[in-house]
Design an enzyme around this catalytic site. Structure first.
Site, mmCIF file in Angstrom:
data_model
loop_
_atom_site.group_PDB
_atom_site.id
_atom_site.type_symbol
_atom_site.label_atom_id
_atom_site.label_comp_id
_atom_site.label_asym_id
_atom_site.label_seq_id
_atom_site.Cartn_x
_atom_site.Cartn_y
_atom_site.Cartn_z
ATOM 1 C CG HIS A 89 -8.846 -4.566 2.375
ATOM 2 N ND1 HIS A 89 -7.582 -5.081 2.543
ATOM 3 C CD2 HIS A 89 -9.140 -4.716 1.073
ATOM 4 C CE1 HIS A 89 -7.124 -5.510 1.377
ATOM 5 N NE2 HIS A 89 -8.056 -5.293 0.470
ATOM 6 C CE LYS A 146 0.321 -1.268 14.503
ATOM 7 N NZ LYS A 146 -0.212 -2.392 13.730
ATOM 8 N NE ARG A 147 -2.902 7.133 8.330
ATOM 9 C CZ ARG A 147 -3.448 7.710 7.278
ATOM 10 N NH1 ARG A 147 -3.021 7.434 6.051
ATOM 11 N NH2 ARG A 147 -4.406 8.605 7.425
ATOM 12 C CE LYS A 156 -4.109 0.882 11.842
ATOM 13 N NZ LYS A 156 -3.606 -0.424 11.376
ATOM 14 C CB THR A 197 0.796 -6.188 6.057
ATOM 15 O OG1 THR A 197 0.555 -4.770 6.001
ATOM 16 C CG2 THR A 197 -0.290 -6.937 5.311
ATOM 17 C CE LYS A 248 4.866 -3.939 5.734
ATOM 18 N NZ LYS A 248 4.273 -2.588 5.817
HETATM 19 C C1 LIG Z 1 3.085 -2.183 6.205
HETATM 20 C C2 LIG Z 1 2.761 -0.764 6.310
HETATM 21 C C3 LIG Z 1 1.563 -0.359 6.904
HETATM 22 C C4 LIG Z 1 0.576 -1.329 7.504
HETATM 23 O O1 LIG Z 1 0.884 -1.494 8.868
HETATM 24 P P1 LIG Z 1 -0.169 -2.140 9.885
HETATM 25 O O2 LIG Z 1 0.609 -2.270 11.137
HETATM 26 O O3 LIG Z 1 -0.543 -3.469 9.297
HETATM 27 O O4 LIG Z 1 -1.303 -1.199 9.979
HETATM 28 C C5 LIG Z 1 1.311 0.998 7.008
HETATM 29 N N1 LIG Z 1 2.179 1.915 6.535
HETATM 30 C C6 LIG Z 1 3.337 1.553 5.972
HETATM 31 C C7 LIG Z 1 4.272 2.617 5.498
HETATM 32 C C8 LIG Z 1 3.677 0.210 5.833
HETATM 33 O O5 LIG Z 1 4.833 -0.123 5.245
#
Ligand SMILES: *Cc1c(COP(=O)(O)O)cnc(C)c1O
Length: 842
Positions: free
Chosen positions: A375, A566-567, A572, A674, A678
């Site tokens: 990952h 995101k985190r 990032k 991911t 979304k």
């Molecule tokens: C989908 C999701 C992530 C992953 O987001 P990335 O932009 O791919 O890092 C992180 N936290 C939550 C709550 C999510 O639903």
């Protein structure tokens, strides 16, 4: 009359309210309120009503669950075991109602008893047993595996505390424990009868035919099962999470010394194993308790897998499962990163030490059963456990790993005689400095398949991170581009868009997301564009209302919603986003008469509690937002909002409102992402680098329908080779220089001007992620975004094309590929018969 019909049509994709179902649901609801919660209508709290509804919904799962497991037992297919230290599930109530097709009936039942189902849904705690993408992926995979009819099981840990709740105090992140089980969990079923012992510590001795691990300390693993319903197929799979239980005789030593009280108190020590989720995302902490968690999960899970394998012997051949020879035909184990990699030496220990198989045969079985998903390529995230920790905690596993390594290195030297440097590079044991075990290498050697999670990431694994291993066994390496479940990430979170799509192309997309491509026909239809705009605008109003009610923040719902959630991590590049915001601010200040495309920039995410710079970035965002949001010169033209406590439930609320999705990591650092998928599925346009799955999103939607900017992976390689000098970019661009100078000199914290100098220092001196190198192209790309947004017709056409091109990013597609190319099973899309004795019984 016509409004009733209108309403009926709107909720059609969530099932039609059925009079009989409604009656039964009300009955079950009232029965649970009375008998389970022991309350009457007058004294029941909203939480009591939530629990009564959850139990009533759960009742509708039970027959399906039992029958699915019975069916697997009879049919005896190859079972797929997904092993993960994280499951970021979020809430279960609405997802369950949707997947078993009773949402409308539940809405109606609650309406008839005078309750608002949406209020009740808000009472459910998120199951936050994950950090970010990796844990959410595991949750999406469970949904897809059940929907595709795979005999699949998720295995993990039932953390008593999930990911912390983030509170912002004076602009800074503080962490509060996530006591998610405080009021009980209506979805889990404890199974104390399947409790399993897990051994730690001890020593290894010779016995006549091998080695034996003795004098260990035992901790019990108690399973808790959660139902995982497939989408309208009457299949219910199981997520089994282990909780640590002290053995009755724990610390008898004290007991013998007479300190009975101390012996009882110390039982907590063993039970600490499943106490709390480690809150690191993409970073290896190296804590002993975490290693205990990993082994605890693997050991309990493997014992359970083998128990179930033996139990499934066909009636006409009761001895068929005495030996474990058939294991690869009946069991597939997928390792979600290296966190469960101890499954490999643990399976070897079971096969060799307990079953008495010869080493070579045991190794063949192990590698055929196991497969490993990588990952991340970030070095600080790769698990490298000190050998010294294994020496006392898992001494027999250390021996087994040494033997695996010995045989592995013999093969290397046979293939590459004299290449000692290759031996050193490929050894599972790193010898420079403190001796450590490289868990990624162990996972590759112990698996028949190794995969990355997006095309570009898998290429980096083959040609960079695992180059030597790719040369050795190229046939093992695969790609499986990540996906998301369209049930939660469209049907559940965006009902208005779901209905609009269903009106145009029907409902097949819910389980065959590539069907969305039919929407391309309507991309330039003025009518459809207007409908899409209306849906987006409604979703933006809702978020504006949420912000006003919950945080007392006023935002302009006509502005462009620009979202990065995101985190928080340097790779990032939330800081690149911040530099753009400051640039916009400076431009507006310098030219307040000019018209600007109004923007609301929303940034949200948790920082690991021990990650100093990530926390500093949060503080910077909050301080900048105080300056911008309170500046009368700025007004409605620009707002910056830090979204507190981003989590699955908040993702479901915020993502449908996005116009623009920020996916701006340094090329080569985000394995897949991911979140990007979304947003695309919900009709946002993406501004992003050619990193992770962004590359494939651009491929699917076409380069003119996505805003791509910045360095490519090879540009980054080139820059590293030539040496990165941030000051070059700083000196060359006066707007960039101004931003950095403002951060550096205390423009955003006049009370403490040195507050953010360390952030500026990172950008100027030690930035591993080359933020300034991409500034110019990012800013220019954002100008293109504005220009496009001014042409709403064009923008909406692009948004429709994004939705229509997002079909590839269904986790159903991902799971079909894992099934066929790694696990050797074929998805059935099978539907089991409806267990009408539950809902319709009187
Ligand atoms: C989908 C999701 C992530 C992953 O987001 P990335 O932009 O791919 O890092 C992180 N936290 C939550 C709550 C999510 O639903």
């Amino acid at each position: 009359m016509s409004s009733d019909l209108e309403k009926r049509k709107q909720i059609s994709v969530r099932g039609i309210a059925d009079v009989e179902n409604v009656t039964t649901l009300k009955k079950y609801f009232n029965r649970h309120l009375h008998f389970t919660l022991v309350k009457d209508r007058n004294i029941a709290t909203p939480r009591d009503f939530f629990f009564a509804l959850a139990y009533a919904v759960r009742d509708n799962l039970v027959s399906r669950w039992i029958r699915t497991q019975q069916y697997y037992y009879e049919k005896d297919p190859k079972r797929i075991y997904y092993l993960s230290l994280e499951y970021y599930m979020g809430r279960a109530l609405q997802n369950t109602m949707i997947n078993i097709g009773i949402q409308s009936s539940c809405d109606e039942a609650m309406y008839q008893v005078g309750l608002d189902i949406e209020d009740l849904q808000e009472i459910e705690e998120d199951a936050g047993l994950g950090n970010g993408g990796l844990g959410r992926l595991a949750a999406c995979f469970l949904d897809s595996m059940a929907t595709l009819g795979l005999a699949a099981y998720g295995y993990g840990i039932r953390y008593e505390y999930g990911i912390f709740a983030q509170k912002i105090r004076d602009g800074e992140q503080t962490e509060e424990p996530d006591d998610w089980l405080r009021f009980g969990n209506p979805w889990e079923k404890a199974r104390p009868e399947y409790m399993i012992p897990v051994n730690f510590f001890g020593r290894v001795v010779d016995i006549s035919n091998g080695r034996k691990w003795i004098d260990t300390q035992v901790v019990y693993a108690m399973p808790y099962d959660t139902p995982i319903p497939g989408y309208k197929n009457n299949i219910v799979n199981t997520l089994r999470l282990w909780s640590a239980k002290s053995p009755v005789e724990f610390n008898l030593k004290f007991f013998n010394d007479g300190d009975y009280i101390q012996a009882v108190l110390d039982r907590n020590l063993a039970e600490n194993i499943s106490r709390v989720l480690y809150p690191n995302d993409n970073s290896f902490g190296g804590k002993e308790l975490r290693l205990k968690q990993e082994y605890f999960m693997c050991s309990a899970t493997l014992q359970d897998i083998i128990r179930r394998y033996r139990l499934s012997a066909p009636a006409n051949c009761p001895d068929a499962r005495k030996s474990l020879d058939m294991l690869p035909d009946k069991v597939g184990i997928q390792l979600n990163d290296t966190h469960p990699a101890l499954a490999i030496p643990e399976l070897m220990r079971i096969l060799v030490d307990i079953e008495g198989l010869p080493w070579e045969k045991a190794w063949k079985i192990t590698t055929k059963v196991c497969a490993y998903t990588n990952h991340t390529v970030l070095p600080e995230a790769l698990e490298r456990w000190p050998v010294s920790m294994f020496e006392y905690l898992l001494p027999r596993h250390l021996e087994i790993i040494y033997k695996i390594n010995y045989i592995h290195l013999q093969e290397i030297i046979m293939k590459y005689p004299g290449d000692l440097d290759r031996m050193r590079r490929m050894s599972l044991i790193e010898e420079d400095g403190e001796k450590r075990i490289n868990m990624a290498y162990l996972s590759i050697i112990g698996s028949h398949a190794v995969n990355g999670v997006a095309f570009i990431h898998s290429e980096i694994l083959k040609h960079d991170l695992f180059k030597d291993f790719y040369e050795l066994t190229p046939e093992k390496f695969q790609n499986k581009t990540n996906g998301i479940t369209p049930r939660r990430w469209l049907l559940l979170c965006n009902p208005a868009l779901s209905d609009l799509i269903a009106e145009k192309i029907g409902e097949e997309w819910i389980t065959h997301l590539d069907q969305l491509k039919q929407l391309k026909l309507f991309a330039s239809s003025a009518n459809f564009q207007r409908s899409i705009q209306n849906v987006k605008q409604e979703n933006k109003y809702k978020v504006a209302k949420l912000f006003e009610e919950q945080y007392n923040i006023k935002i302009n719902p006509a502005s462009l919603f620009d979202i990065q959630v995101k985190r928080i991590h340097e790779y990032k590049r939330q800081l690149l986003n911040v530099l753009h915001v400051i640039t916009l601010y400076n431009r507006i200040k310098a030219n307040s008469q000019k018209t600007f495309v109004p923007r609301t920039v929303i940034i949200g995410g948790k920082a690991a509690p021990g990650y100093y710079m990530a926390k500093k970035i949060i503080k910077l965002i909050n301080y900048i937002s105080m300056v911008i949001n309170n500046d009368p010169d700025i007004g409605d033209k620009l707002k910056l909002i830090f979204l507190e406590n981003y989590r699955v439930t908040l993702a479901e609320k915020i993502i449908p409102s996005a116009d623009l999705s920020e996916q701006i990591s340094t090329a080569g650092t985000e394995a897949s992402g991911t979140g990007n998928m979304k947003f695309m599925l919900n009709g946002a346009l993406t501004i992003g680098t050619l990193d992770g799955a962004n590359v494939e999103m651009a491929e699917e939607v076409g380069n003119k329908n996505i805003f791509i900017f910045g360095m490519t992976v090879s540009d980054v390689e080139e820059l590293k080779k030539n040496g990165y000098d941030a000051s070059k970019y700083y000196e060359a661009n006066p707007e960039l220089k101004l931003c950095i100078d403002q951060i550096q000199s205390g423009y955003f914290n006049k009370n403490k001007p040195e507050e953010f100098t360390d952030v500026a220092d990172v950008l100027m001196k030690w930035d591993r992620f080359f933020t300034l190198a991409d500034y110019d192209s990012y800013i220019k790309c954002q100008e293109k975004v504005n220009e496009t947004y001014l042409n709403q017709e064009k923008w909406t056409e692009m948004a429709i094309l994004n939705i229509a091109s997002s079909g590839k990013f269904s986790s159903d597609r991902t799971i079909i590929e894992y099934a066929r190319e790694i696990w050797g099973v074929e998805p059935t899309w099978e539907k089991l018969p409806h267990p009408n004795e539950t809902v319709n019984q009187n």
